[in-house]
Motif scaffolding. Structure first.
Motif, PDB file in Angstrom:
ATOM      1  N   ILE A 379      32.474  31.996  47.546  1.00  0.00           N
ATOM      2  CA  ILE A 379      33.563  31.470  46.838  1.00  0.00           C
ATOM      3  C   ILE A 379      33.748  32.211  45.570  1.00  0.00           C
ATOM      4  O   ILE A 379      34.998  32.631  45.421  1.00  0.00           O
ATOM      5  CB  ILE A 379      33.247  29.983  46.480  1.00  0.00           C
ATOM      6  CG1 ILE A 379      33.199  29.208  47.811  1.00  0.00           C
ATOM      7  CG2 ILE A 379      34.445  29.509  45.471  1.00  0.00           C
ATOM      8  CD1 ILE A 379      33.013  27.782  47.464  1.00  0.00           C
ATOM      9  N   GLN A 380      32.511  32.722  44.730  1.00  0.00           N
ATOM     10  CA  GLN A 380      32.802  33.346  43.483  1.00  0.00           C
ATOM     11  C   GLN A 380      33.377  34.774  43.730  1.00  0.00           C
ATOM     12  O   GLN A 380      34.207  35.315  43.087  1.00  0.00           O
ATOM     13  CB  GLN A 380      31.409  33.625  42.859  1.00  0.00           C
ATOM     14  CG  GLN A 380      31.085  32.281  42.156  1.00  0.00           C
ATOM     15  CD  GLN A 380      29.481  32.446  41.685  1.00  0.00           C
ATOM     16  OE1 GLN A 380      28.854  33.465  42.047  1.00  0.00           O
ATOM     17  NE2 GLN A 380      29.094  31.558  41.007  1.00  0.00           N
ATOM     18  N   SER A 383      37.002  34.578  44.654  1.00  0.00           N
ATOM     19  CA  SER A 383      37.979  34.153  43.424  1.00  0.00           C
ATOM     20  C   SER A 383      38.093  35.387  42.688  1.00  0.00           C
ATOM     21  O   SER A 383      39.148  35.512  42.093  1.00  0.00           O
ATOM     22  CB  SER A 383      37.181  33.271  42.532  1.00  0.00           C
ATOM     23  OG  SER A 383      36.117  33.564  42.039  1.00  0.00           O
ATOM     24  N   ARG A 384      37.094  36.335  42.575  1.00  0.00           N
ATOM     25  CA  ARG A 384      37.490  37.679  42.119  1.00  0.00           C
ATOM     26  C   ARG A 384      38.385  38.345  42.734  1.00  0.00           C
ATOM     27  O   ARG A 384      39.230  38.924  41.983  1.00  0.00           O
ATOM     28  CB  ARG A 384      36.115  38.315  42.071  1.00  0.00           C
ATOM     29  CG  ARG A 384      35.092  37.896  40.954  1.00  0.00           C
ATOM     30  CD  ARG A 384      33.955  38.788  40.765  1.00  0.00           C
ATOM     31  NE  ARG A 384      32.536  38.340  40.429  1.00  0.00           N
ATOM     32  CZ  ARG A 384      31.657  38.040  41.124  1.00  0.00           C
ATOM     33  NH1 ARG A 384      31.746  38.414  42.536  1.00  0.00           N
ATOM     34  NH2 ARG A 384      30.482  37.476  40.851  1.00  0.00           N
ATOM     35  N   ILE A 386      40.948  37.312  44.518  1.00  0.00           N
ATOM     36  CA  ILE A 386      42.156  36.560  44.151  1.00  0.00           C
ATOM     37  C   ILE A 386      42.696  36.844  42.727  1.00  0.00           C
ATOM     38  O   ILE A 386      43.974  37.160  42.727  1.00  0.00           O
ATOM     39  CB  ILE A 386      42.112  34.945  44.396  1.00  0.00           C
ATOM     40  CG1 ILE A 386      41.746  34.799  46.047  1.00  0.00           C
ATOM     41  CG2 ILE A 386      43.264  34.247  44.014  1.00  0.00           C
ATOM     42  CD1 ILE A 386      41.439  33.291  46.242  1.00  0.00           C
ATOM     43  N   ASP A 387      41.916  36.816  41.843  1.00  0.00           N
ATOM     44  CA  ASP A 387      42.253  37.366  40.440  1.00  0.00           C
ATOM     45  C   ASP A 387      42.955  38.635  40.309  1.00  0.00           C
ATOM     46  O   ASP A 387      43.739  38.829  39.614  1.00  0.00           O
ATOM     47  CB  ASP A 387      41.097  36.846  39.636  1.00  0.00           C
ATOM     48  CG  ASP A 387      40.728  35.392  39.444  1.00  0.00           C
ATOM     49  OD1 ASP A 387      41.499  34.776  39.583  1.00  0.00           O
ATOM     50  OD2 ASP A 387      39.452  35.155  38.816  1.00  0.00           O
TER      51      ASP A 387
END
Length: 388
Positions: A379-380, A383-384, A386-387
């Motif tokens: 997930i982490q 998220s990176r 997507i950012d």
């Protein structure tokens, strides 16, 4: 090849394949090999298997006879010419079913003479002329037999998948039950003993697949695969007390003692029966590649069963129970403990074995935590991305 088995006879080409396997074994004595060579040559000549004869002669299994090879090739050419004429006549003058039968006859002839690629190609042509699901299934069984003769596991796997897809369209129970035995044999030959045992046990009361092997051999395979796949309770219900198995297990040397001594915890008798089964396993073309693995797994099962009864036990007592030396037990258990196959430790000074059975609940908790950490990491990373 006869795709049936209604007459209770093993498919002749699979008998031939087993004899060719025995000829390749160094542990078969030379006198037996003389008879085997004679049987192989007779089978090759009987079915005009020119391609196989040429291959065996090149490998030094049979002596090359150019005149014999020419005779076989001439007979093959003549027979194919006749079959082609029948196909042409059927297409011009007869109906669709007769055309299919003519193509099927050509397929079976290629199978008979051992022309693998031509047989598979002709079977595809025949399938194109076939409407009924049952008849399509019979073509798959012919393909499976070709795969088993050549031990072509890719062909077998694809054919099994194809058969399962056909059954979704329909199909009778007799063919479905036969397919279970074919799939079980494939699983056993590819070391998936657990699935093989399940499929064999499902087929015990409905076995009709005599083209592959006799019922005695089927029970032999069922017991061997079940012993290393089932827990003690299931083994008792499905194998030890099964009437179909009880009816024939005595016909297979050492098999009854092997099964019953394991269940009754008579470990000394078990090892004696176990040693008696090593030769049949080594001389079986489906089991031989897994001989060392199977022997190891059986020993793990029996040692685990013995240790299950104790918190701690002396190595001397265990050696006495199995009828072997303390040094043998020490070497055996050390290897299995190091590999993580047995949950115990050896106190060499005291000469004692102490069991440390894994806590199932704790193991499940640890696995859940590990999977949770893995999921958080994913997930982490996501998220990176997507950012960005």
């Amino acid at each position: 090849m006869d795709g049936g088995g209604e007459d209770g006879k093993q498919q002749p080409h699979l008998v031939l394949a087993h004899k060719l396997f025995l000829l390749s074994r160094s542990d078969v004595d030379d006198l037996a090999k003389v008879d085997l060579r004679a049987d192989v040559l007779a089978a090759v000549k009987s079915d005009d298997m020119a391609a196989l004869y040429e291959s065996l002669a090149a490998d030094g299994v049979l002596e090359m006879d150019a005149a014999l090879l020419a005779e076989m090739r001439a007979r093959i050419d003549e027979e194919i010419r006749k079959l082609d004429e029948k196909i042409a006549d059927a297409e011009e003058n007869l109906g669709e079913s007769e055309v299919r039968e003519a193509h099927l006859a050509r397929s079976l002839y290629f199978i008979r003479v051992g022309e693998k690629e031509k047989a598979l190609e002709q079977l595809k042509v025949t399938e194109g002329k076939t409407v009924a699901v049952g008849q399509k299934m019979d073509l798959v069984f012919y393909t499976l037999q070709i795969g088993l003769f050549y031990m072509d596991f890719d062909l077998i796997s694809k054919s099994i998948d194809k058969a399962k897809n056909l059954f979704e369209e329909g199909g009778d129970w007799e063919r479905k039950n036969r397919l279970k035995v074919y799939e079980g044999l494939y699983c056993m030959a590819t070391r998936n003993f657990k699935k093989a045992a399940s499929l064999f046990l499902d087929s015990i009361s409905t076995f009709t697949t005599y083209e592959l092997f006799t019922y005695d051999t089927f029970i032999f395979y069922t017991v061997l695969t079940s012993v290393i796949s089932l827990d003690r309770v299931s083994l008792k219900q499905k194998v030890v007390d099964a009437p179909e198995i009880l009816a024939v297990i005595g016909k297979v040397p050492h098999l009854s003692e092997f099964l019953n001594s394991l269940y009754n915890c008579q470990y000394k008798s078990f090892f004696i029966a176990f040693s008696g089964l090593t030769e049949p396993i080594k001389l079986d073309r489906y089991l031989q590649p897994h001989f060392r693995y199977y022997m190891r797994e059986v020993r793990i099962v029996v040692y685990s069963q013995f240790l299950e009864s104790y918190k701690s036990v002396t190595m001397e007592a265990m050696a006495a129970a199995f009828g072997v030396t303390v040094d043998f037990i020490d070497q055996e258990l050390s290897r299995f403990i190091a590999a993580g196959k047995l949950h115990c430790k050896i106190d060499k000074v005291a000469g004692v074995l102490e069991t440390n059975r894994p806590d199932a609940r704790n193991a499940f908790y640890q696995a859940t935590i590990k999977q949770g950490d893995f999921l958080l990491n994913r997930i982490q990373k996501l998220s990176r991305v997507i950012d960005l």
